[in-house]
Design a protein around this motif. Structure first.
Motif, PDB file in Angstrom:
ATOM      1  N   LEU A  74       0.857  -1.181   0.000  1.00 13.13           N
ATOM      2  CA  LEU A  74       0.000   0.000   0.000  1.00 13.13           C
ATOM      3  C   LEU A  74       0.895   1.233   0.000  1.00 13.13           C
ATOM      4  CD1 LEU A  74      -3.063   0.491   0.257  1.00 13.13           C
ATOM      5  CD2 LEU A  74      -2.775   0.477   2.733  1.00 13.13           C
ATOM      6  N   PHE A  75       0.820   2.022  -1.067  1.00 10.91           N
ATOM      7  CA  PHE A  75       1.644   3.230  -1.158  1.00 10.91           C
ATOM      8  C   PHE A  75       0.755   4.462  -1.192  1.00 10.91           C
ATOM      9  CE2 PHE A  75       4.320   0.122  -3.699  1.00 10.91           C
ATOM     10  CZ  PHE A  75       5.206  -0.117  -2.665  1.00 10.91           C
ATOM     11  N   GLY A  76       1.353   5.592  -0.876  1.00 11.88           N
ATOM     12  CA  GLY A  76       0.613   6.847  -0.961  1.00 11.88           C
ATOM     13  C   GLY A  76       1.313   7.914  -0.160  1.00 11.88           C
ATOM     14  N   TYR A 121       0.582  -3.865  -6.013  1.00  9.97           N
ATOM     15  CA  TYR A 121       0.658  -2.615  -5.251  1.00  9.97           C
ATOM     16  C   TYR A 121      -0.633  -1.843  -5.463  1.00  9.97           C
ATOM     17  CZ  TYR A 121       1.556   0.005  -9.553  1.00  9.97           C
ATOM     18  OH  TYR A 121       1.434   0.577 -10.793  1.00  9.97           O
ATOM     19  N   VAL A 122      -0.955  -1.043  -4.465  1.00  4.50           N
ATOM     20  CA  VAL A 122      -2.141  -0.180  -4.516  1.00  4.50           C
ATOM     21  C   VAL A 122      -1.687   1.219  -4.152  1.00  4.50           C
ATOM     22  CG1 VAL A 122      -4.345   0.344  -3.405  1.00  4.50           C
ATOM     23  CG2 VAL A 122      -3.744  -2.023  -3.892  1.00  4.50           C
ATOM     24  N   LEU A 123      -2.045   2.183  -4.977  1.00  2.00           N
ATOM     25  CA  LEU A 123      -1.687   3.567  -4.663  1.00  2.00           C
ATOM     26  C   LEU A 123      -2.926   4.306  -4.151  1.00  2.00           C
ATOM     27  CD1 LEU A 123       0.335   5.921  -4.783  1.00  2.00           C
ATOM     28  CD2 LEU A 123      -0.575   6.413  -7.036  1.00  2.00           C
ATOM     29  N   LEU A 124      -2.780   4.857  -2.959  1.00  2.00           N
ATOM     30  CA  LEU A 124      -3.886   5.564  -2.310  1.00  2.00           C
ATOM     31  C   LEU A 124      -3.540   7.054  -2.259  1.00  2.00           C
ATOM     32  CD1 LEU A 124      -6.273   4.013  -0.995  1.00  2.00           C
ATOM     33  CD2 LEU A 124      -5.184   4.369   1.205  1.00  2.00           C
ATOM     34  N   ALA A 125      -4.497   7.910  -2.559  1.00  2.00           N
ATOM     35  CA  ALA A 125      -4.279   9.359  -2.411  1.00  2.00           C
ATOM     36  C   ALA A 125      -5.615  10.018  -2.136  1.00  2.00           C
ATOM     37  CB  ALA A 125      -3.639   9.940  -3.664  1.00  2.00           C
ATOM     38  N   GLY A 126      -5.629  10.922  -1.172  1.00  2.00           N
ATOM     39  CA  GLY A 126      -6.867  11.628  -0.840  1.00  2.00           C
ATOM     40  C   GLY A 126      -7.979  10.691  -0.412  1.00  2.00           C
ATOM     41  N   GLY A 127      -7.629   9.580   0.212  1.00  2.00           N
ATOM     42  CA  GLY A 127      -8.637   8.642   0.705  1.00  2.00           C
ATOM     43  C   GLY A 127      -9.252   7.788  -0.384  1.00  2.00           C
ATOM     44  N   ARG A 128      -8.649   7.804  -1.600  1.00  2.00           N
ATOM     45  CA  ARG A 128      -9.192   7.019  -2.716  1.00  2.00           C
ATOM     46  C   ARG A 128      -8.097   6.169  -3.340  1.00  2.00           C
ATOM     47  NH1 ARG A 128     -11.739  12.032  -2.865  1.00  2.00           N
ATOM     48  NH2 ARG A 128     -13.995  11.955  -3.142  1.00  2.00           N
ATOM     49  N   VAL A 129      -8.488   5.034  -3.922  1.00  2.00           N
ATOM     50  CA  VAL A 129      -7.527   4.199  -4.647  1.00  2.00           C
ATOM     51  C   VAL A 129      -7.302   4.834  -6.007  1.00  2.00           C
ATOM     52  CG1 VAL A 129      -7.126   1.946  -5.693  1.00  2.00           C
ATOM     53  CG2 VAL A 129      -8.214   2.097  -3.459  1.00  2.00           C
ATOM     54  N   ARG A 130      -6.022   5.197  -6.311  1.00  2.00           N
ATOM     55  CA  ARG A 130      -5.720   5.876  -7.570  1.00  2.00           C
ATOM     56  C   ARG A 130      -5.179   4.913  -8.616  1.00  2.00           C
ATOM     57  NH1 ARG A 130      -8.210  10.826  -7.359  1.00  2.00           N
ATOM     58  NH2 ARG A 130      -8.080  11.509  -5.222  1.00  2.00           N
ATOM     59  N   GLU A 131      -4.446   3.916  -8.180  1.00  2.00           N
ATOM     60  CA  GLU A 131      -3.879   2.985  -9.163  1.00  2.00           C
ATOM     61  C   GLU A 131      -3.600   1.640  -8.519  1.00  2.00           C
ATOM     62  OE1 GLU A 131      -1.158   4.497 -12.123  1.00  2.00           O
ATOM     63  OE2 GLU A 131       0.096   2.727 -11.846  1.00  2.00           O
ATOM     64  N   ARG A 136       5.734   9.311  -8.360  1.00  2.00           N
ATOM     65  CA  ARG A 136       5.633  10.773  -8.317  1.00  2.00           C
ATOM     66  C   ARG A 136       4.700  11.280  -9.424  1.00  2.00           C
ATOM     67  NH1 ARG A 136       9.285  12.901  -4.814  1.00  2.00           N
ATOM     68  NH2 ARG A 136      11.029  11.563  -4.244  1.00  2.00           N
ATOM     69  N   ASP A 137       4.819  10.682 -10.607  1.00  2.00           N
ATOM     70  CA  ASP A 137       3.930  11.063 -11.719  1.00  2.00           C
ATOM     71  C   ASP A 137       2.474  10.779 -11.368  1.00  2.00           C
ATOM     72  OD1 ASP A 137       6.010  11.874 -13.195  1.00  2.00           O
ATOM     73  OD2 ASP A 137       6.181  10.039 -14.407  1.00  2.00           O
ATOM     74  N   MET A 138       2.277   9.597 -10.754  1.00  2.00           N
ATOM     75  CA  MET A 138       0.903   9.193 -10.410  1.00  2.00           C
ATOM     76  C   MET A 138       0.289  10.162  -9.412  1.00  2.00           C
ATOM     77  SD  MET A 138       0.921   5.053 -10.089  1.00  2.00           S
ATOM     78  CE  MET A 138       2.209   4.948  -8.894  1.00  2.00           C
ATOM     79  N   VAL A 139       1.079  10.538  -8.395  1.00  2.00           N
ATOM     80  CA  VAL A 139       0.563  11.436  -7.355  1.00  2.00           C
ATOM     81  C   VAL A 139       0.280  12.804  -7.947  1.00  2.00           C
ATOM     82  CG1 VAL A 139       1.133  12.603  -5.180  1.00  2.00           C
ATOM     83  CG2 VAL A 139       1.693  10.182  -5.492  1.00  2.00           C
TER      84      VAL A 139
END
Lengths: 497, 226
Positions: free
Chosen positions: A47-49, A212-222, A241-244
């Motif tokens: 879990l990344f973010g 892997y799961v990318l989380l940002a702002g409380g949502r799954v982004r990728e 970094r690009d994803m964020v």
């Protein structure tokens, strides 16, 4: 029951973890804005973010210590109490600083239903594997950050869980300990266990993860497979970094693609075992620190001394007010000592650790009450004779009503002080708030105790007919406030999650 | 300046009308009391406020229980607003009782059982609002205050029982279903009670609406966070 199908065409296996539409608001922040995530047995998900993305909140939801305000979480592979199948490492260690590493591990082992001897043997083995055996009997509070993290990992592995939930587990670890942790995660995975691991160490996390799961702002982004980035942490970091920066739209449901393990049934300790484990731990803590008893004893002694100075017991008969002064002093002393019972658990989030264990919340409460009752009984055994001696009042010749009032009053005081202590511990300035909460609640108890005991001390003695209603009121109070926490403490403990 | 809509104005007008009618019955229609003369008229507000605060605390209890049983956050909102209103009416009860005591018993305060019970009630629900302000984070605030509301409400009959076992000076004009008063006094009392209940209901509605507006503003701000 949710199931996923083996890629190899085998029998469907239940999922290890299923989070559906989890939404959590913490204060004014929307920590999780509807997260879907599934983890299969034999799968490791990284879990990344960025900071504040909701990773820790998602792990707390997955551990069952935080209830989402919308959506839900299930552990289809876990039988019985799902918490028995989970090993959770949070940001805090959940340990009592005054207890040794070994004592802390054994306590948590017992909360997970292990017999004392089995827990001791398992703790010994884990401490040895983790290279902490030399420090096994040292207080956990004296450990360095890295050692505490290693100890927390041992705690999570005590009951050999099927699902590991690790919140930044490599943080604070040296290279050797980090490699050992990675090896442990891979070993659990090979044995069919699942893991959800949050980390900022891409290299380490991608080395053990399937996805892997990318989380940002409380949502799954990728969501993606980890294997293309294994050993290419730098390349992943650029992509991350690009994803964020790109703030991609919400990704689809995160589903597992690997299933290898079978479900294992889990169970927790009996109600009585939890109660005794908690009481035993509190008594041990008191033996180490002597904080509560010292505070209660010194406070009671101070009241007796100050009252003696103010009213000159040689010059006047203090019997009419003696019982009131004694019981109010005991009440304040009790609140002072017992109020700390829960407050001291918040230092390392020990209550959250207990909430994550598969034991009845009410058993934790009554375990605390049992220890508090023992502290109060010791304090009373010392203070009551001192009050009679310093204020020059004779102990009643027929002390039945006095002792009955003291006993029944103490039971109600322990129940109310423990519960209000638990409530106040979760508030700002809880030490100040607790007496403000408890005293109005205790007013009927004080009135009845003083009436019942006062007659005996003053020498007049209450007739049986007059004493019975007061004794009845005390019994009713005790029953109500001993019974209510069985229903209410669950909600208080939830706040610790 | 935004004017209130008719749907908001009408209930307010009804409540203020009812209060005016209550004042008429308390000061004009009801006869003077044989022993206390005119000073007894404060009873119409004192008793009405006392009964209203008990209704408000019952709402707090029921709503808190519903919240704890997972019926939704709106129950917590209702409990919070009813708690504030209950404390407001308890304060009116204590202040009016104290003024009455000064006129009749010549002291501002006496440790009379009913007064003591009301003071403890005020302290218990002040604790409810203290928890709300001191708890850290919304989930803690909601759960802890709901737990406290249940604990406090259960304590009320025990407090009343304990103080009623002591001797008191408080006049007992109402015992069970028997009211030992002139029928005109009884009618005036119930009209004032109805007016106070309407006032409490109106304040509760306005308070809930205010909180909902505040929550809507917070949600709007949240939208711009991400």
């Amino acid at each position: 029951m949710s199931t996923v199908r083996l890629e190899t065409g085998g029998e469907p296996r239940p999922l290890a973890l299923q989070v559906a539409g989890a939404r959590v608001r913490l204060g004014k922040t929307l920590a999780l804005a509807g997260v879907d995530l599934e983890v299969a047995p034999g799968e490791v998900v990284a879990l990344f973010g960025p900071n504040g993305a909701g990773k820790s909140t998602l792990l707390r939801v997955a551990a069952g210590v935080l209830r989402p305000q919308a959506g839900g979480v299930r552990w289809p592979a876990a039988g019985g109490d799902p918490r028995a199948a989970i090993g959770y490492v949070g940001h805090r260690t959940f340990f009592s600083d005054a207890l040794s590493a070994r004592e802390n591990l054994v306590f948590f082992g017992r909360l997970y239903g292990m017999a004392r001897q089995a827990a001791a043997a398992r703790a010994e083995a884990l401490l040895r594997e983790e290279g902490l055996i030399l420090f096994a009997d040292d207080p956990a509070g004296g450990f360095s950050r890295g050692m505490q993290q290693r100890l927390a990992i041992c705690r999570a592995l005590m009951h050999e869980p099927d699902l590991l939930l690790l919140d930044e587990p490599w943080s604070g670890l040296d290279a050797e300990a980090g490699d050992r942790l990675s090896a442990r995660v891979l070993a659990r995975r090979a044995a069919g266990g699942a893991a959800l691991v949050s980390s900022h160490d891409f290299e380490a996390a991608l080395a053990v993860a399937d996805r892997y799961v990318l989380l940002a702002g409380g949502r799954v982004r990728e969501v993606g497979a980890a294997s293309p980035f294994r050993g290419r942490g730098q390349a992943f970091e650029e992509r991350y970094r690009d994803m964020v920066r790109a703030r991609r739209p919400v990704a689809a449901m995160v589903r597992p693609n690997v299933v290898t393990a079978a479900a294992r049934t889990g169970g927790g300790p009996s109600w009585g075992a939890t109660c005794l484990a908690v009481a035993g731990r509190d008594l041990l803590l008191e033996l180490r620190g002597r904080e509560n008893l010292a505070a209660m004893g010194v406070f009671g002694l101070l009241v007796a001394t100050m009252f003696g100075f103010a009213f000159d017991p040689l010059g006047q008969d203090l019997r009419p007010v003696f019982t009131g002064v004694l019981l109010i002093a005991l009440l304040f002393a009790g609140l002072l000592g017992m109020g700390r019972s829960f407050a001291r658990e918040l230092g390392n989030d020990a209550l959250a650790g207990m909430a994550a264990a598969p034991c009845a919340p009410s058993a934790i409460f009554y375990g605390k009450c049992l220890a508090n009752a023992a502290f109060l009984a010791v304090a009373e055994a010392v203070l009551v004779p001192i009050f009679f001696m310093l204020l020059l009042v004779h102990f009643p010749a027929h002390p039945g009503a006095f002792l009955l009032a003291l006993g029944l009053g103490s039971i109600g005081l322990v129940a109310v002080a423990s519960l209000t202590g638990a409530i106040a511990a979760h508030t700002r300035a809880g030490e100040v708030l607790q007496p403000l909460l408890a005293l109005p609640l205790l007013s009927p108890l004080l009135v009845a105790s003083v009436r019942l005991a006062g007659g005996a001390v003053a020498g007049s003695g209450l007739a049986a007919g007059a004493a019975t209603p007061w004794a009845g009121l005390l019994i009713a109070f005790d029953l109500v406030y001993l019974a209510l926490p069985a229903f209410l403490f669950d909600f208080v403990l939830e706040v610790s999650g | 300046m935004t004017l209130l809509r008719w749907s908001e104005r009408v209930p307010g007008a009804v409540v203020y009308g009812a209060l005016l009618v209550g004042l008429f019955f308390a000061f004009v229609y009801a006869p003077p009391e044989a022993y206390m003369g005119q000073v007894y008229r404060i009873m119409y507000f004192h008793i009405s406020a006392a009964w209203t605060c008990l209704v408000a605390y019952t709402v707090v209890f029921v709503a808190s229980l519903a919240y704890l049983l997972g019926k939704g956050d709106h129950w917590d909102l209702l409990a919070r607003c009813a708690g504030e209103i209950g404390l407001f009416f308890t304060s009116i009860t204590l202040i009016s009782g104290s003024i009455w005591g000064r006129a009749v018993w010549l002291v501002w305060w006496t440790w009379e059982p009913l007064l003591t019970a009301t003071l403890i009630l005020w302290l218990l629900y002040a604790g409810y609002l203290l928890i709300r302000s001191a708890a850290q984070g919304d989930p803690a605030r909601m759960r802890l205050s709901a737990v406290w509301a249940v604990l406090s409400y259960v304590d009320v009959p025990i407090i009343v029982l304990s103080v009623s076992m002591m001797q008191g000076l408080h006049p007992h004009t109402i015992e069970g279903f028997n009211i030992n008063m002139d029928p005109r006094m009884t009618l005036s009392l119930f009209i004032n009670y109805a007016a106070f209940l309407l006032l409490a209901l109106y304040l509760l509605g306005r308070r809930v609406q205010l909180e909902k507006t505040a929550e809507a503003v917070a949600r709007l701000k949240e939208r711009f966070r991400f």
